[in-house]
Design an enzyme around this catalytic site. Sequence first.
Site, mmCIF file in Angstrom:
data_model
loop_
_atom_site.group_PDB
_atom_site.id
_atom_site.type_symbol
_atom_site.label_atom_id
_atom_site.label_comp_id
_atom_site.label_asym_id
_atom_site.label_seq_id
_atom_site.Cartn_x
_atom_site.Cartn_y
_atom_site.Cartn_z
ATOM 1 N N ARG A 3 -1.584 -3.366 2.183
ATOM 2 C CA ARG A 3 -2.879 -3.254 2.875
ATOM 3 C C ARG A 3 -3.744 -4.461 2.562
ATOM 4 N NH1 ARG A 3 -6.248 0.617 0.959
ATOM 5 N NH2 ARG A 3 -7.609 0.451 2.758
ATOM 6 N N LYS A 33 -0.436 2.371 -9.968
ATOM 7 C CA LYS A 33 0.087 2.519 -8.604
ATOM 8 C C LYS A 33 1.613 2.659 -8.601
ATOM 9 C CE LYS A 33 -0.381 0.624 -4.037
ATOM 10 N NZ LYS A 33 -1.355 0.102 -3.112
ATOM 11 N N ARG A 41 -12.779 2.378 -5.938
ATOM 12 C CA ARG A 41 -12.469 2.341 -7.373
ATOM 13 C C ARG A 41 -13.429 3.260 -8.137
ATOM 14 N NH1 ARG A 41 -13.664 -3.995 -8.145
ATOM 15 N NH2 ARG A 41 -11.907 -3.988 -6.734
#
Length: 326
Positions: free
Chosen positions: A123, A188, A324
């Site tokens: 992304r 992640k 975040r």
Amino acid sequence: MNSRRQLLALLADGEWHSGEQLAKTLGVSRAAVWKQLDQLKVQCGLQIHSVRGRGYRLPHPFEPLDQGRINNYLSALSARSVPYIEILDSVASTNSYLMEKPPAQLTSGHVCIAERQTGGRGRRGRSWISPFGSSIYFSMFMRFSLAPAELSGVSLVAGLAVVRTLEQNGIAGVGLKWPNDILCDGRKLAGLLLEVSGEQSGPSNVVIGVGINVHLPTEQAEMIDQPWIDLKQIAGGEPLSRNQIVAGLVSNLQEVMTAFEKEGLAPLRQSWRSYDVYDGKAIQLLLGDRTIQGIHRGIDETGALLVETEDGIKAYHGGEVSLRLA
Ligand code: BTN
């Protein structure tokens, strides 16, 4: 199976194999074996250890992507029709590969997976590190009767399908971070890249791209610019089958997309929220050069993020947005 795949299948056990034995099994000369090994190293970026007198071996056992195995897992999972699955050794990007095909040549559910991507895309213009055989690089083409503007929730339900697949494969502690990240232990593990095209009033064509870190080599992983984790670290020594995970992805994506097409995000919204790792937390939302501060209040029925600010609760859509913890 082409001869390179046959050679890879022989090396897949991670044991030593002499050049002579490989040549004999494949019915080719030792020089031909050497050439194929060189191609695997140079063209596919594969690490192959070689020691005089012992032969060749991969650094660890390796399960090649395999149509037959995926089909077996799929038939155990669902009675739905098995989609067309293309398996490529190397491609720039599985998403680009499907996006570049004329949509009329594709049927809904067409899948492309690859052992390696040379230009994997993430992304917000980022790249996706995609070394050979180390992860899952998966794209599925879907056609919806809905208009592109009505598809904002698709990327969220696709994330839900990924989380369900991982859980069904014994991976615990996996969560979602709006809009498209799959996290474990705050790092992640997987990401989604959805690309939508079509007429303003529909139908729409969507390519759902999924990247899942399975066993990233350290040198390549060092290039990732955010905290990351792979399935190998989570599962410890437990063997994991990429083919089984691919089958799970196909089956779960088919299921959630069918539900989405009938009723939108609404029936899946609660399930999504139950995996949302930032729900209720103080967050920062980066929108270009603007930063929004607030409390994460879940998602609405279109998939927009709800943020409680001093001015009340506001909805923000995905795209060029970054979320975040505050
Ligand atoms: C992200 O989190 O930034 C999205 C990553 C998406 C990566 C996958 S790998 C398969 C597909 N092909 C691509 O080029 N990207 C997606």
